[in-house]
Design a protein around this motif. Structure first.
Motif, mmCIF file in Angstrom:
data_model
loop_
_atom_site.group_PDB
_atom_site.id
_atom_site.type_symbol
_atom_site.label_atom_id
_atom_site.label_comp_id
_atom_site.label_asym_id
_atom_site.label_seq_id
_atom_site.Cartn_x
_atom_site.Cartn_y
_atom_site.Cartn_z
ATOM 1 N N ASP A 167 13.509 9.354 1.653
ATOM 2 C CA ASP A 167 14.209 10.262 0.481
ATOM 3 C C ASP A 167 13.457 10.465 -0.939
ATOM 4 N N PRO A 168 13.279 11.501 -1.412
ATOM 5 C CA PRO A 168 12.112 11.957 -2.396
ATOM 6 C C PRO A 168 12.953 11.482 -3.729
ATOM 7 N N ALA A 219 9.250 9.507 -3.000
ATOM 8 C CA ALA A 219 8.471 9.963 -1.663
ATOM 9 C C ALA A 219 7.874 11.320 -1.737
ATOM 10 N N TRP A 220 6.593 11.562 -1.209
ATOM 11 C CA TRP A 220 5.964 12.614 -1.207
ATOM 12 C C TRP A 220 6.621 13.603 -0.138
ATOM 13 N N GLN A 221 6.581 14.938 -0.395
ATOM 14 C CA GLN A 221 7.243 15.785 0.028
ATOM 15 C C GLN A 221 6.176 16.865 0.516
ATOM 16 N N ARG A 272 6.616 8.568 -11.313
ATOM 17 C CA ARG A 272 6.999 7.783 -10.083
ATOM 18 C C ARG A 272 7.338 6.293 -10.217
ATOM 19 N N ILE A 273 6.292 5.828 -10.879
ATOM 20 C CA ILE A 273 6.393 4.146 -11.504
ATOM 21 C C ILE A 273 7.588 4.110 -12.354
ATOM 22 N N GLU A 274 7.479 4.992 -13.232
ATOM 23 C CA GLU A 274 8.793 4.729 -14.225
ATOM 24 C C GLU A 274 10.049 4.963 -13.796
ATOM 25 N N THR A 275 10.152 5.969 -12.609
ATOM 26 C CA THR A 275 11.408 6.155 -11.941
ATOM 27 C C THR A 275 11.674 4.821 -11.076
ATOM 28 N N MET A 276 10.869 4.080 -10.473
ATOM 29 C CA MET A 276 11.236 3.124 -9.746
ATOM 30 C C MET A 276 11.411 2.096 -10.387
ATOM 31 N N SER A 277 10.793 1.732 -11.705
ATOM 32 C CA SER A 277 11.176 0.693 -12.395
ATOM 33 C C SER A 277 12.544 0.791 -12.992
ATOM 34 N N GLN A 334 0.823 -1.249 -0.037
ATOM 35 C CA GLN A 334 -0.092 0.096 -0.070
ATOM 36 C C GLN A 334 0.877 1.199 0.000
ATOM 37 N N ASP A 335 0.458 2.154 -0.562
ATOM 38 C CA ASP A 335 1.381 3.552 -0.649
ATOM 39 C C ASP A 335 1.861 4.086 0.435
ATOM 40 N N ASP A 336 1.101 3.840 1.482
ATOM 41 C CA ASP A 336 1.672 4.655 2.646
ATOM 42 C C ASP A 336 2.658 3.753 3.420
ATOM 43 N N TYR A 337 2.939 2.683 3.083
ATOM 44 C CA TYR A 337 4.254 2.034 3.480
ATOM 45 C C TYR A 337 5.404 2.096 2.758
ATOM 46 N N TYR A 338 5.576 2.879 1.629
ATOM 47 C CA TYR A 338 6.843 3.366 0.804
ATOM 48 C C TYR A 338 6.743 4.848 0.520
ATOM 49 N N ASP A 339 6.234 5.613 1.534
ATOM 50 C CA ASP A 339 6.362 7.029 1.543
ATOM 51 C C ASP A 339 5.842 7.550 0.165
ATOM 52 N N TRP A 340 4.572 6.842 -0.335
ATOM 53 C CA TRP A 340 4.384 7.320 -1.531
ATOM 54 C C TRP A 340 2.734 7.841 -1.329
ATOM 55 N N ASP A 341 2.349 7.998 -0.182
ATOM 56 C CA ASP A 341 1.086 8.671 0.193
ATOM 57 C C ASP A 341 1.025 10.225 0.329
ATOM 58 N N SER A 342 0.226 11.022 -0.198
ATOM 59 C CA SER A 342 0.179 12.337 -0.124
ATOM 60 C C SER A 342 -0.617 13.101 1.226
#
Length: 648
Positions: free
Chosen positions: A424-425, A429-431, A285-290, A214-222
């Motif tokens: 780490d953005p 990660a959401w800032q 963000r998906i592309e960056t992680m991939s 889920q996004d909030d476990y990977y610093d991806w939630d807003s």
């Protein structure tokens, strides 16, 4: 009285009727046949390694096995890596999934359908299509809440198998009426959840810890992200992880998705549907992680270079029979943690998001406190402003005196906006300055922190969907508005502690899912990785100590004694604290303090230091909380909610 009995009987009849609305055995068999017949059998790779991508992270296992074989009389060799940052934790998972040559086994409590979860689904499908055997086991309470996705995965490929653990009334996505019926008819059975989180690659590399999908476990939630922790282990112990996974996979409570009534209904009505297209909120963000997962230099720098060579590693895990025969009593499972705690000599560092101690844990800590030279016990937990579950925090708040005075804890409460979070953005990660993906994103802007049903969600209801967090194991409070984070005075994405870790005497480190609460001991199955190695223990201790630093946590300490009636205040608080029903005393023994650096206070002080109150400022019981209905609710539950402790 007769009228009331009749009404109750009518309600029970309705609930039981809803709960028993199931398909026939023949219909379920037909649906399963539809899924099996539709599965692709083509494999896109004819190489022995199934076209696995090279991975230095995966290669750690080869080194561990080789070194273990070279010294058969020594403890097996392993490599361990603490995954503190959400981005690194997702990067490691994607890189390892792509490195698999034979099989992938994934076990989790929550699997969402947001950006990070969908990325993992797509990677698992890609692995299956190149010839890797993939098994996914999800606890039903927070399984993928989309029947189209579940039905599509059930019939996607012959190498991909999906099972749901302990489904309520044979359904993958039960409705609220089903939950209500389960409380009435069979509360204990349906409140027993599989809380384990595990990813095993080729029986060689495993990841275990607190993170779900889920996004909030990977610093991806807003809005809200968990400060969590996993540990990656490479080496022989991973075979024990795999063995434990197989026990759950083969347990009767693990049901193939295509044999559940609601998924089967989709298959019977329309066949195997196409997997709904991914609609990421932030495609870049998906592309960056991939791309990052394929960048060998980046993976080496962020992950491989930080792996620690260690010796003795153990995987302590409950087995499914905990739900069939009661808690494990033979010492083979998590009961070994009790002996570990009781054997501490100098120091215990404990990090848990929900400080509601079980009776067994209380007995252990009281025994430690009674020693002539008790070990120091440092506890890191959530504040009300940071927690995702105010109901549980209410019980932490109720027992602050016991924790600080009776048990002698050095207690620290995590801030919702820590000054130095492990985020780490670079990996998406959401800032605080990022644009929101939905209107009214800041929880502090939700209407008054209302306890009303829909006021805490935006127009499309996605806030409601997202809040399928670890606060949902109890069927008494499934999706209850009271279990959502409280409004706070700050803006932007906040953090809440979710890591479950422990360091004993700076030589043993533990990372896993166990919260040391009644749920962990009675209702949930849990798992931890135990590593006896000073270097690893030191690294884990540093991670916890970062979280309790003054800019990241408030210090909990006794209040300064009032000039009059201090004895009466303490005595009344102690007496009412012991009451399971009534606790209305307004003055707590301890409160939260913030460090105030200055010429006379150059460094943080322990709460027992004579100069503590000169260098620390009291910030109140609920700092940074926007007072409103939920704050009142917390006080009410402190007064009347102690009876809920066994199921929280």
């Amino acid at each position: 009285m007769t009228l009331r009995v009749c009404r109750l009987a009518w309600v029970l009849l309705l609930l039981s009727t809803a709960a028993c609305s199931t398909l026939t055995a023949a219909q379920r068999e037909h649906a399963a046949g539809i899924a099996v017949a539709a599965r692709e059998d083509a494999v896109g790779c004819d190489r022995a390694d199934r076209c696995a991508e090279p991975s230095e992270l995966r290669a750690l296992a080869g080194a561990a096995f080789t070194e273990s074989a070279a010294a058969p009389d020594a403890p097996p060799r392993h490599y361990a890596l603490i995954l503190d940052e959400g981005g690194d934790a997702l990067l490691a998972r994607i890189n390892l999934i792509r490195s698999a040559t034979r099989k992938i086994d994934l076990q989790t409590y929550i699997f969402d359908k947001d950006d990070s979860a969908r990325l993992v689904i797509d990677e698992l499908l890609a692995a299956a299509r190149r010839g890797v055997q993939v098994r996914v086991l999800i606890d039903q309470l927070s399984a993928i809440a989309d029947l189209q996705i579940l039905a599509a995965l059930a019939g996607a490929h012959e190498n991909l198998h999906l099972r749901i653990y302990n489904p309520t009334f044979g359904q993958a996505v039960p409705n609220y009426l089903d939950y209500a019926a389960s409380v009435v008819c069979c509360f204990r059975r349906f409140n027993q959840r599989m809380h384990n989180k595990l990813l095993v690659i080729d029986d060689a590399v495993g990841i275990a810890g607190g993170r779900n999908y889920q996004d909030d476990y990977y610093d991806w939630d807003s809005e809200y992200n968990f400060r969590d922790r996993d540990v990656l282990v490479a080496g022989p112990v991973v075979r024990e992880m795999e063995h434990n996974f197989v026990a759950y996979w083969n347990d009767p409570r693990s049901v193939p998705a295509e044999r559940l009534d609601d998924v089967a209904g989709v298959l019977l009505a329309q066949g195997v549907p196409a997997l709904p297209p991914a609609r990421p909120t932030r495609p870049e963000r998906i592309e960056t992680m991939s791309q990052a997962a394929r960048d060998a230099a980046l993976v080496r720098e962020r992950l491989v270079a930080r792996a620690i060579p260690v010796g003795a590693v153990a995987y302590l895990a409950d087995v499914p029979r905990k739900h069939h025969e009661g808690p494990d009593t033979d010492g083979a499972g998590l009961s070994g943690l009790a002996a570990l705690l009781a054997g501490a000599q100098d120091e215990i560092l404990l990090q848990t998001p929900y400080l509601v101690l079980s009776d067994q844990a209380l007995e252990i800590f009281r025994g430690l406190r009674a020693r002539p030279q008790p070990p120091r016990v440092v506890v890191s937990t959530n504040s009300l402003a940071a927690t995702d579950n105010p109901i549980v925090y209410a019980l932490t708040y109720k027992y602050k005196r016991r924790h600080v005075r009776e048990l002698g804890f050095d207690l620290f409460e995590y801030m919702p906006f820590p000054a130095d979070p492990p985020v780490d953005p670079a990996l998406g990660a959401w800032q605080a300055g990022d644009p929101p993906t939905r209107p009214n994103v800041a929880r502090s802007e939700l209407p008054g922190g209302s306890l009303g049903g829909s006021s805490g969600a935006d127009g499309d209801g996605r806030v409601e969907d997202k809040l399928r967090t670890e606060t949902r194991p109890s069927l008494l409070r499934t999706s209850a508005p009271a279990s959502r984070p409280v409004p706070v005075s700050g803006e932007g994405p906040r953090m809440g502690l979710h890591a479950k870790s422990m360091v004993i005497d700076r030589r043993i480190g533990v990372v896993g899912t166990h919260n040391f609460d009644p749920r962990s001991e009675t209702y949930n199955t849990e798992a931890v990785v135990l590593i006896e190695d000073p270097a690893f223990a030191h690294a884990l201790a540093q991670s916890i100590e970062r979280d309790i630093a003054p800019g990241n946590s408030w210090t909990v300490a006794p209040r300064q004694k009032p000039p009059v009636l201090s004895g009466l205040n303490y005595s009344m608080g102690k007496v009412l604290e012991a009451s399971p029903v009534l606790d209305l005393w307004p003055w707590r023994y301890a409160t939260n303090y913030a460090f105030q650096p200055g010429p006379d206070c150059p460094a943080p002080l322990p709460r027992r230091d004579p100069d503590f109150h000169r260098c620390y400022e009291a910030v109140g019981d609920f700092p940074e909380v926007s007072l409103g209905a939920k704050s009142i609710l917390t006080r009410m539950l402190t007064a009347f909610g102690a009876g809920l402790v066994p199921i929280l």
